[in-house]
Design a protein around this motif. Structure first.
Motif, mmCIF file in Angstrom:
data_model
loop_
_atom_site.group_PDB
_atom_site.id
_atom_site.type_symbol
_atom_site.label_atom_id
_atom_site.label_comp_id
_atom_site.label_asym_id
_atom_site.label_seq_id
_atom_site.Cartn_x
_atom_site.Cartn_y
_atom_site.Cartn_z
ATOM 1 N N PRO A 1 44.210 43.155 22.651
ATOM 2 C CA PRO A 1 45.258 42.833 21.670
ATOM 3 C C PRO A 1 46.519 43.677 21.848
ATOM 4 O O PRO A 1 47.596 43.278 21.400
ATOM 5 C CB PRO A 1 44.595 43.127 20.322
ATOM 6 C CG PRO A 1 43.451 44.026 20.622
ATOM 7 C CD PRO A 1 43.013 43.717 22.012
ATOM 8 N N TYR A 2 46.375 44.823 22.512
ATOM 9 C CA TYR A 2 47.559 45.665 22.736
ATOM 10 C C TYR A 2 48.036 45.535 24.179
ATOM 11 O O TYR A 2 48.820 46.347 24.661
ATOM 12 C CB TYR A 2 47.227 47.118 22.372
ATOM 13 C CG TYR A 2 46.515 47.216 21.047
ATOM 14 C CD1 TYR A 2 47.166 46.874 19.856
ATOM 15 C CD2 TYR A 2 45.174 47.596 20.982
ATOM 16 C CE1 TYR A 2 46.504 46.924 18.632
ATOM 17 C CE2 TYR A 2 44.508 47.644 19.755
ATOM 18 C CZ TYR A 2 45.180 47.300 18.586
ATOM 19 O OH TYR A 2 44.509 47.331 17.388
ATOM 20 N N GLY A 3 47.535 44.532 24.863
ATOM 21 C CA GLY A 3 47.913 44.322 26.256
ATOM 22 C C GLY A 3 46.873 44.924 27.178
ATOM 23 O O GLY A 3 46.248 45.933 26.844
ATOM 24 N N ARG A 4 46.672 44.320 28.349
ATOM 25 C CA ARG A 4 45.663 44.827 29.281
ATOM 26 C C ARG A 4 46.049 46.228 29.752
ATOM 27 O O ARG A 4 47.099 46.411 30.361
ATOM 28 C CB ARG A 4 45.539 43.901 30.493
ATOM 29 C CG ARG A 4 44.522 44.394 31.515
ATOM 30 C CD ARG A 4 44.532 43.569 32.798
ATOM 31 N NE ARG A 4 43.419 43.990 33.676
ATOM 32 C CZ ARG A 4 42.559 43.151 34.244
ATOM 33 N NH1 ARG A 4 42.680 41.855 34.047
ATOM 34 N NH2 ARG A 4 41.583 43.611 35.005
ATOM 35 N N ASP A 5 45.196 47.189 29.470
ATOM 36 C CA ASP A 5 45.440 48.572 29.863
ATOM 37 C C ASP A 5 44.746 48.807 31.207
ATOM 38 O O ASP A 5 43.541 48.991 31.275
ATOM 39 C CB ASP A 5 44.889 49.513 28.799
ATOM 40 C CG ASP A 5 45.031 50.977 29.188
ATOM 41 O OD1 ASP A 5 45.497 51.256 30.325
ATOM 42 O OD2 ASP A 5 44.661 51.837 28.374
ATOM 43 N N VAL A 6 45.534 48.819 32.275
ATOM 44 C CA VAL A 6 44.922 48.895 33.609
ATOM 45 C C VAL A 6 44.222 50.234 33.826
ATOM 46 O O VAL A 6 43.319 50.341 34.658
ATOM 47 C CB VAL A 6 45.961 48.655 34.734
ATOM 48 C CG1 VAL A 6 46.534 47.243 34.645
ATOM 49 C CG2 VAL A 6 47.056 49.702 34.692
ATOM 50 N N LEU A 7 44.612 51.250 33.076
ATOM 51 C CA LEU A 7 43.919 52.539 33.229
ATOM 52 C C LEU A 7 42.523 52.463 32.618
ATOM 53 O O LEU A 7 41.619 53.202 32.993
ATOM 54 C CB LEU A 7 44.722 53.657 32.570
ATOM 55 C CG LEU A 7 46.069 53.957 33.228
ATOM 56 C CD1 LEU A 7 46.786 55.072 32.507
ATOM 57 C CD2 LEU A 7 45.868 54.295 34.709
ATOM 58 N N ASP A 8 42.327 51.543 31.678
ATOM 59 C CA ASP A 8 41.038 51.422 31.011
ATOM 60 C C ASP A 8 40.150 50.366 31.664
ATOM 61 O O ASP A 8 38.949 50.580 31.828
ATOM 62 C CB ASP A 8 41.248 51.065 29.532
ATOM 63 C CG ASP A 8 39.938 51.021 28.758
ATOM 64 O OD1 ASP A 8 39.143 51.976 28.904
ATOM 65 O OD2 ASP A 8 39.708 50.031 28.030
ATOM 66 N N VAL A 9 40.741 49.255 32.053
ATOM 67 C CA VAL A 9 39.920 48.154 32.571
ATOM 68 C C VAL A 9 40.323 47.716 33.984
ATOM 69 O O VAL A 9 39.797 46.740 34.502
ATOM 70 C CB VAL A 9 39.958 46.938 31.609
ATOM 71 C CG1 VAL A 9 39.383 47.321 30.254
ATOM 72 C CG2 VAL A 9 41.375 46.408 31.464
ATOM 73 N N GLY A 10 41.237 48.440 34.596
ATOM 74 C CA GLY A 10 41.579 48.159 35.987
ATOM 75 C C GLY A 10 42.606 47.059 36.161
ATOM 76 O O GLY A 10 43.056 46.429 35.195
ATOM 77 N N MET A 11 42.956 46.849 37.408
ATOM 78 C CA MET A 11 43.986 45.876 37.769
ATOM 79 C C MET A 11 43.400 44.460 37.794
ATOM 80 O O MET A 11 42.192 44.286 37.921
ATOM 81 C CB MET A 11 44.539 46.211 39.154
ATOM 82 C CG MET A 11 45.322 47.507 39.232
ATOM 83 S SD MET A 11 46.919 47.334 38.425
ATOM 84 C CE MET A 11 47.763 46.292 39.643
ATOM 85 N N PRO A 12 44.276 43.469 37.685
ATOM 86 C CA PRO A 12 43.795 42.090 37.858
ATOM 87 C C PRO A 12 43.200 41.911 39.260
ATOM 88 O O PRO A 12 43.625 42.580 40.199
ATOM 89 C CB PRO A 12 45.071 41.258 37.720
ATOM 90 C CG PRO A 12 46.066 42.143 37.056
ATOM 91 C CD PRO A 12 45.708 43.540 37.414
ATOM 92 N N ILE A 13 42.213 41.033 39.357
ATOM 93 C CA ILE A 13 41.571 40.803 40.655
ATOM 94 C C ILE A 13 42.263 39.654 41.374
ATOM 95 O O ILE A 13 42.432 38.569 40.813
ATOM 96 C CB ILE A 13 40.071 40.488 40.475
ATOM 97 C CG1 ILE A 13 39.347 41.705 39.884
ATOM 98 C CG2 ILE A 13 39.447 40.093 41.818
ATOM 99 C CD1 ILE A 13 37.857 41.506 39.672
ATOM 100 N N LYS A 14 42.687 39.916 42.601
ATOM 101 C CA LYS A 14 43.243 38.850 43.446
ATOM 102 C C LYS A 14 42.083 38.231 44.207
ATOM 103 O O LYS A 14 41.724 38.663 45.310
ATOM 104 C CB LYS A 14 44.273 39.431 44.404
ATOM 105 C CG LYS A 14 45.500 40.042 43.720
ATOM 106 C CD LYS A 14 46.513 40.518 44.767
ATOM 107 C CE LYS A 14 47.775 41.031 44.095
ATOM 108 N NZ LYS A 14 48.805 41.425 45.082
ATOM 109 N N VAL A 15 41.496 37.197 43.619
ATOM 110 C CA VAL A 15 40.256 36.652 44.156
ATOM 111 C C VAL A 15 40.437 36.131 45.577
ATOM 112 O O VAL A 15 39.626 36.416 46.464
ATOM 113 C CB VAL A 15 39.701 35.541 43.239
ATOM 114 C CG1 VAL A 15 38.452 34.930 43.854
ATOM 115 C CG2 VAL A 15 39.409 36.097 41.859
ATOM 116 N N ALA A 16 41.525 35.424 45.828
ATOM 117 C CA ALA A 16 41.707 34.855 47.164
ATOM 118 C C ALA A 16 41.741 35.964 48.213
ATOM 119 O O ALA A 16 41.069 35.882 49.244
ATOM 120 C CB ALA A 16 42.996 34.030 47.213
ATOM 121 N N GLU A 17 42.488 37.023 47.938
ATOM 122 C CA GLU A 17 42.561 38.124 48.903
ATOM 123 C C GLU A 17 41.205 38.807 49.051
ATOM 124 O O GLU A 17 40.812 39.224 50.147
ATOM 125 C CB GLU A 17 43.605 39.152 48.449
ATOM 126 C CG GLU A 17 45.063 38.719 48.660
ATOM 127 C CD GLU A 17 45.567 37.752 47.596
ATOM 128 O OE1 GLU A 17 44.771 37.319 46.728
ATOM 129 O OE2 GLU A 17 46.774 37.425 47.629
#
Ligand SMILES: Cc1ncc(C[n+]2csc(CCOP(=O)(O)OP(=O)(O)O)c2C)c(N)n1
Ligand SMILES: Cc1ncc(C[n+]2csc(CCOP(=O)(O)OP(=O)(O)O)c2C)c(N)n1
Ligand code: SF4
Ligand code: SF4
Ligand code: SF4
Ligand code: SF4
Ligand code: SF4
Ligand code: SF4
Ligand SMILES: [Mg+2]
Ligand SMILES: [Mg+2]
Lengths: 363, 254, 181, 70, 363, 254, 70, 181
Positions: free
Chosen positions: B146-162
């Protein structure tokens, strides 16, 4: 075909092929890995499919996909692996696809141990997965019987469009016994064009097939559940199998026991007979459907004072015995688990002390 | 010199249930057009996901299976192993494929299973009401971020194709979008190529498609396509990432 | 009538195989048989044992606490199983690795240096067959010619090993007879 | 050659994507709802339509079809 | 604290926090996603942990890991998700770790539907996973009761070192009802230093702790299973909870029903009373342990002609009713599933026709 | 100038059950030495796999949890989220981590969980009797690839370290070996570095270790270490593959 | 400075890895089995040992330890 | 005594919210209440409905086939639910979107153009509050001042909307009275 000496796991693999099952997906796990290690060599000889999946979860859905497009398929695993398959088993029953699951049980709960056990009775019979469904569950007591049950399992799972489980303990898988293989079944799976998603061209039809389990309309989903229930009720009517032992004697106690445990009980019953004590046994060969009536009637016999469920688990099957005896006689449990297999002596003592105490009660 | 436009035969006439402006519908149509053009409708089996596209089987006119959440690649493997002559594709969302189904997609791709995956990346769990997906962008708000994806807490988005392209087994892996006509035209070509690789039993083929979710993004249709173009595309670059021809099945890009 | 034979020794001594050949021969001779291995996770170097049950009626319990006979290939197994053997049974001791006796007078104990015999035959690997033959000859539990056939069948895929193992049967048999005098 | 440009009013969800992508600004959202409660599009300036199918390509609901009329 | 109007799922989340559970791991699934959507906002306010795992399988092991190092943890899911957790549930019970599982059931089998259902009774009560274990299973009939059961669940799971499941149907999760929250529990989990792997420094000890489930020695594993069985037997002695309804009347029929289904039955019983027909109900609040004795005694009452299990599943609970009634009275089943919730009228008719037929039999 | 050598305190005195020459034992010892040197024995929790190392808890002198097959990363996540002050490592084989546990390892790594994974790559399923693993080499014979791994049928071996390095979240990812002393010395340094990253709560750390399985490879000890060096190392190159310092958490190599 | 080089005969599994890596060819496999049935190593040429611990580093079973003796 | 109110309309018409406010007010007034939404997978644009049960005893069945009252915000819902309303109940019809009547003489039907009123107030968004107030005033099911308070509480986080919604309550109430004449 002549008699051969074969390990249970390998005999099960061979039986599948003779039943026309040319598709096997599995993930290794003791004490049943030999099923796959046998089939990885046999399948190429019959142009069959062998695939080691990446996990039991994946394997269970490979089975669903293959079964749903009309193939005759089997997998084998052991307790924790079966737990991981329970979501898929629920899907497959709801999708009404035939498939055969082998569970060579190990000891639980958790990682437990790998020695003989029957602790997955409830999981297999009551449904380890979610929702109202049942597996048809066969419990072999010898390698020969395992072979026969595997070969029966495929046509039955196709007749009812419901998966069948062969529930064996580690001894069934690891033991070598003489086996005579029945003749091959005709390998063509029974016609599945009415429902299988095998491609419209395959069935020369322009009506497409659908295999799905989502039914958002409660009326439809209730109807679907009633349809499944009707199948299970039919199984209860038609498919119950059991073996009575020494039931025409005037037995003082009735044992209910299945699988290799029942062989120990048979020895105990023979020895008790020599000692002049008559005890009978009902050995369920199908755990679902369970031989309710046979057990109730056997328990009702005048001479019978007590019913004893003997199992390598903490009374899971005995609960069902209690249910079907309907209070006609006291129902007790004797068993061990964790890989400890009760000996004939232990079973004999359990029966004797039980009869003593029940005699006491009468005084 | 006008052109004609008709509903493809492989697509059923049933109106879809997707929200207004949701591009799931565009992807459906492209698949149907490709199947018509390749003339494989009679030997195709589709596998639906659990996600907003769970009712996908209503929108096509060929055999369909419905998978459990994330397990479509395992079901497709089951079919292709026993019936290699059938044309099989899985249609999966980013929660379905990249979260719960990560193990299945990686192993199917690594075994080089000869089926096609259409991977719908809309950066959110649509069906269940907008929870965070592995593909959710940094700081993107969802019902479970709800406060925006916190990449320090849950990591970066996954680039599935790569990620799939990093496997050693040869495969066709591409990323496309359906947010504007120019992308849609390219996306269709890529989907066709993917099916052609399957028909040739050449390799596993994977088409990631950037799609919109106006409802859970809390945007109008136009805001959605623009946000997708301005925010998603820079992070999820379009184009072919790996093809079986490329040297030692390595990746084309980089 | 039912009799049980416990084969026991180190892993790698061919315990399971000799037990299997005995079970096979007994089956060919028309008996009911069961071969029950000790199975466990791959913990190497431990003790391996295997029970063969031979009877004229369908075999009930495969869980045997007191076997009729024992073939002890190393000391730990002798110490573990000798005490539970039924009286009147045969206890074969691998004299090459075991320096003690079973300390029982109610059984037919006999000692065969199976490793040494096998080495003499040219391969330690044949020790299990020597032991098997010696035990079979001594206990008369199966017909020796049938046993020979079953050894041949077992090694059919590695035909070059058959002569060696035939000699192993002969030597084992001799060793058993020898003891008779 | 003449074309028949068809908008299936009851398939249309009024998302407006076609309106936005039409190169000739032919389309507009109507004022009254359809059976589903959506405000569908219509060709406000049919004369300007060059039958390029861009709107069809964009439509997620296959609400627009174009056929030839001989 | 005063009365608030709250949705079941959110009330469950708040109850967990008030029970001192500051650690929540879950994977979204309808109809319970609001539990997580509530806690993702609440946890930061109490420095608690919220994590959306990648799958139910992963979540179930996050729970195991966290519970094994002494934290008070909860997860929530729905039917298919629980199936995927069944391996871990078996591990956690064997590892004797306390944890709370919420299952807001949907309709199965397979993907099924998301409307109210009770089709996971057997899975929850008999053990969906492998091996001899049980969950303690609570079945709330209202949002208020759900809150109270969640708050009881944590100390109980710690007392027995066994996971507890709250088994609710979709209505419990989706309905809003007035709730009064009990005071906070003392938030420190009961001392776990004797077993938790929380680091030797934490407990100022140089004796290390171990949480494992592998027991290769059958004697040890049998003993372990007996230890677990002793806990389950103790639960049967101490923790049975049920609500009798209209049991002091001279009821002609006894209904056994739980969860929101029991509220429908209560209405039916009230209306039948007005029509002059007395019917009683035993509402199990704990499904494991099951109120065997209460049901048997209620069934034994002179006036009672028949026992009726009413459930939103195909007779799963009724099997247990049959077991504990021990043939004292005929046991019948009435129910629907797939999201169809029987109405009071339907329950009334079921009872009436049942009494008629049983009267017929008597003539 | 001789040196002394003693059993580290973190290692128990119980002899291990591994086969003669199996290098699982070397890896155990290195972990124990590192934990001693960092002085974290009292706040370390190890997580064992299901595999030949299933009894690993017997060989260390600190708290241990036993995971289910493949799920150690999820358990580690559970611990670190509720007790970030504890030092946690998972010890996993290649069947455990790369086959059944693929989903868990990818997501734990992608979330940047602050624990350490020791990944024992011996190219086979040891415990269950030598079945094929995802890491099994092309044409390598196993009990489930009796004619050698057919890459056209089951795909190429998975390079787990490289695969994890393809994720966007910063991490320390390295591959080492314990088949000869020179590699062992390096491996210990890498394991220490991995734990140091965890102590600094910097990132997820992953150490792949090439190990032997003489029993299931059907080789003598010496044949095993040589086969590992000649066949495995060229395919599984040693060294650091990714570090949190490297630009945008990308990979060092290439 | 003197060192005490210890081989725990019953820990040793006779795998021979230490024999192979010893730079001074000090070690050999013994002729008689230990309690576990393995043939352990021993220092055949202790005089040549340079106490480099290479064997200890290689040993998977921590069967070799080296301590100082003052 | 127990009465049930069915709120029904399109998704997006604020059905669940007005139902919640009614339940809240009833609770504050000391009644037992239950708010039961229709929940389903995210199939947008469909019909949304919500049942509020209000009683003086603990509420038994929350499955109601025949509600006492109906608030119909669009035509499909009127057609679907009007026939099942208990006789003597109130049926409020959103005249702005519904051109037909319920065709029943045994209920208190009244029509309020809630959308038009809301638009008049400056925002269509307040239509659900207009409807709620109109229904409440007409059915006298809860105290109007209590209802006002609950509307305020509901919008506490968006305080700027409170005046609008207060006027919505007034207008709804007026509309209901108007009909009384
Ligand atoms: C085992 C299981 N877990 C969870 C769910 C609930 N669920 C249904 S769809 C979904 C996610 C859908 O998101 P995505 O895959 O991205 O598809 P989208 O709706 O965005 O197209 C979830 C978590 C389920 N049905 N089954
Ligand atoms: C759910 C489940 N599936 C399968 C198994 C059986 N199993 C135990 S260990 C193992 C593989 C071990 O191989 P690896 O992870 O490579 O470890 P290694 O023995 O090689 O060190 C398998 C398949 C299990 N215990 N649980
Ligand atoms: S919720 Fe999102 S993904 Fe699902 S249909 Fe609506 S817009 Fe499309
Ligand atoms: S066909 Fe082209 S010009 Fe005509 S309306 Fe569609 S987009 Fe516009
Ligand atoms: S794109 Fe399609 S649905 Fe959207 S407004 Fe245009 S015609 Fe209607
Ligand atoms: S089987 Fe292989 S991995 Fe397992 S202990 Fe033996 S050598 Fe090591
Ligand atoms: S390495 Fe260790 S175990 Fe192997 S031989 Fe040398 S001392 Fe013995
Ligand atoms: S210490 Fe060095 S020199 Fe001495 S035995 Fe060991 S390896 Fe050889
Ligand atoms: Mg998505
Ligand atoms: Mg391995």
């Amino acid at each position: 075909m002549s008699k051969v000496l074969m390990k249970g796991n390998e005999a099960i693999g061979e039986a599948a092929i003779r039943a026309g099952c040319l598709n096997y997906f599995a993930y290794p796990i003791t004490p049943q890995s030999e099923v796959g290690e046998y089939l990885v060599r046999r399948m190429p000889e019959v142009n069959g499919v062998f695939l080691q999946g990446e996990s039991e979860v994946a394997v269970s859905y490979m089975i669903f996909g293959a079964a749903a497009c009309g193939a005759r398929v089997m997998t084998s695993s052991s307790s924790p692996g079966i737990s991981l398959m329970s979501e898929a088993i629920s899907y497959i029953t709801s999708g009404e696809c035939p498939a055969v699951f082998i569970n060579i049980m190990r000891c639980g709960p958790g990682l437990g141990g790998i020695l003989p056990s029957q602790a997955d009775y409830s999981q297999s019979v009551k449904g380890g997965g979610h929702g109202d469904y049942h597996l048809m569950v066969y419990a072999p007591a010898s390698v020969q019987e395992a072979v026969e049950m595997v070969m029966m399992a495929f046509p039955l799972s196709e007749k009812y469009r419901n998966p069948v489980m062969i529930l064996g303990d580690g001894l069934i898988g690891q033991m070598m016994e003489p086996v005579v293989f029945p003749d091959h079944l005709k390998t063509e799976p029974s016609n599945k064009d009415s429902w299988a998603t095998n491609g419209m061209d395959t069935r020369k039809s322009n009506v497409r097939n659908l295999v799905k389990t989502l039914l958002l309309d409660p009326v439809q989903l209730n109807a679907h559940n009633l349809k499944l229930k009707a199948k299970y009720d039919l199984m209860k009517k038609e498919e119950v199998r059991f073996e009575p032992y020494n039931t025409d004697s005037d037995y003082k106690a009735l044992i209910v026991s299945y699988g290799t445990m029942s062989r120990v009980c048979r020895t105990a019953i023979d020895d008790l007979k020599e000692q002049g004590l008559e005890v009978a046994m009902i050995r369920p060969q199908t755990l679902f459907p369970f031989p309710d009536t046979a057990i109730r009637e056997a328990a009702s016999k005048e001479s019978c004072q007590v019913v004893l469920g003997v199992e390598m688990s903490m009374g899971q099957m005995t609960e069902d015995v209690e249910r079907c005896v309907r209070g006609k006689k006291p129902v007790e449990w004797y068993g061990k688990c964790g890989g400890e297999v009760p000996t004939p002596e232990e079973v004999m003592n359990a029966v004797k002390s039980l009869l003593q105490s029940s005699r006491k009660e009468q005084n | 010199m006008g052109k004609t436009f008709l509903k493809p035969e492989a697509l059923s006439s049933q109106p879809n249930h997707y929200c207004p402006g949701c591009t799931h519908g565009v992807i459906h149509r492209l698949i149907a057009e490709v199947i018509d053009e390749l003339g494989i409708r009679g030997r195709t089996v589709g596998i639906g996901p659990v996600g907003c596209a769970v009712l996908i089987y209503n929108y096509f006119t060929f055999d369909f299976q419905e998978a459990a959440h994330g397990r479509a690649p395992a079901m497709a493997t089951g079919i292709k192993r026993v019936r290699p002559d059938l044309m099989v594709f899985t249609y999966q969302g980013d929660g379905d494929l990249a979260s719960i189904g990560m193990g299945e997609i990686i192993h199917a791709a690594n075994r080089g299973e000869k089926f096609t995956t259409i991977f719908v990346n809309n950066a959110v769990y649509g069906m269940t009401g907008g929870q965070m997906a592995p593909t959710t962008m940094p700081n993107q708000r969802t019902t479970t971020s709800p406060y925006g994806r916190d990449v320090l807490d849950v990591g970066m988005p996954i680039k599935v194709a790569e990620l799939l392209a990093a496997l050693q087994t040869p495969a066709f892996i591409t990323r496309q979008a359906v947010i504007k006509p120019k992308y849609i035209v390219k996306a269709k070509k890529a989907i066709k190529k993917a099916f052609e690789y399957q028909m040739a039993a050449k390799c596993y083929s994977f088409v990631e498609v950037i799609s919109t979710c106006p409802t859970n993004w809390g945007m109008t249709t136009m805001e959605s396509v623009n946000w997708a173009e301005e925010v998603l595309l820079p992070f999820y670059p379009l184009g072919d990432i790996k093809s079986p021809e490329s040297v030692d099945g390595g990746t084309d890009a980089k | 009538m039912q009799s049980e034979v416990m084969f026991a020794g180190f892993g790698g001594q061919g315990i399971l195989l000799s037990a299997k050949i005995l079970a096979h021969a007994a089956m060919e001779q028309g008996f009911e048989v069961a071969w029950i291995p000790s199975y466990g996770p791959e913990m190497r170097g431990g003790t391996a044992y295997c029970m063969v049950v031979i009877g004229d009626r369908p075999i009930g319990s495969t869980i045997i606490k007191n076997p009729k006979h024992l073939v002890a290939m190393n000391r730990p197994s002798l110490e573990k199983f000798a005490p539970v053997v039924k009286s009147g049974g045969v206890i074969m001791i691998n004299g090459s690795l075991i320096t003690i006796g079973c300390g029982r007078s109610d059984v037919d104990e006999f000692i065969v240096p199976v490793n040494d015999i096998a080495i003499g035959l040219g391969s330690i690997k044949s020790a299990n067959i020597v032991a098997l033959a010696a035990f079979a000859a001594r206990s008369k539990i199966v017909d020796l010619d049938l046993l020979r056939e079953c050894v041949k069948i077992e090694f059919a895929s590695k035909a070059n090993l058959i002569p060696l193992n035939m000699r192993a049967v002969d030597e084992g048999q001799k060793a058993a007879m020898a003891k008779d005098k | 050659m003449a074309y028949n440009y068809q908008i299936d009013v009851d398939r249309c969800k009024g998302c407006g994507l076609c309106v936005a992508v039409c190169p000739k600004n032919v389309l507009e959202i109507a004022g009254e709802v359809n059976v589903k409660g959506y405000f569908p599009v219509y060709q406000a300036r049919p004369a300007d339509c060059v039958v390029c199918t861009t709107c069809c390509i964009m439509c997620p609901d296959v609400a627009i079809t174009i056929t030839e009329i001989s």
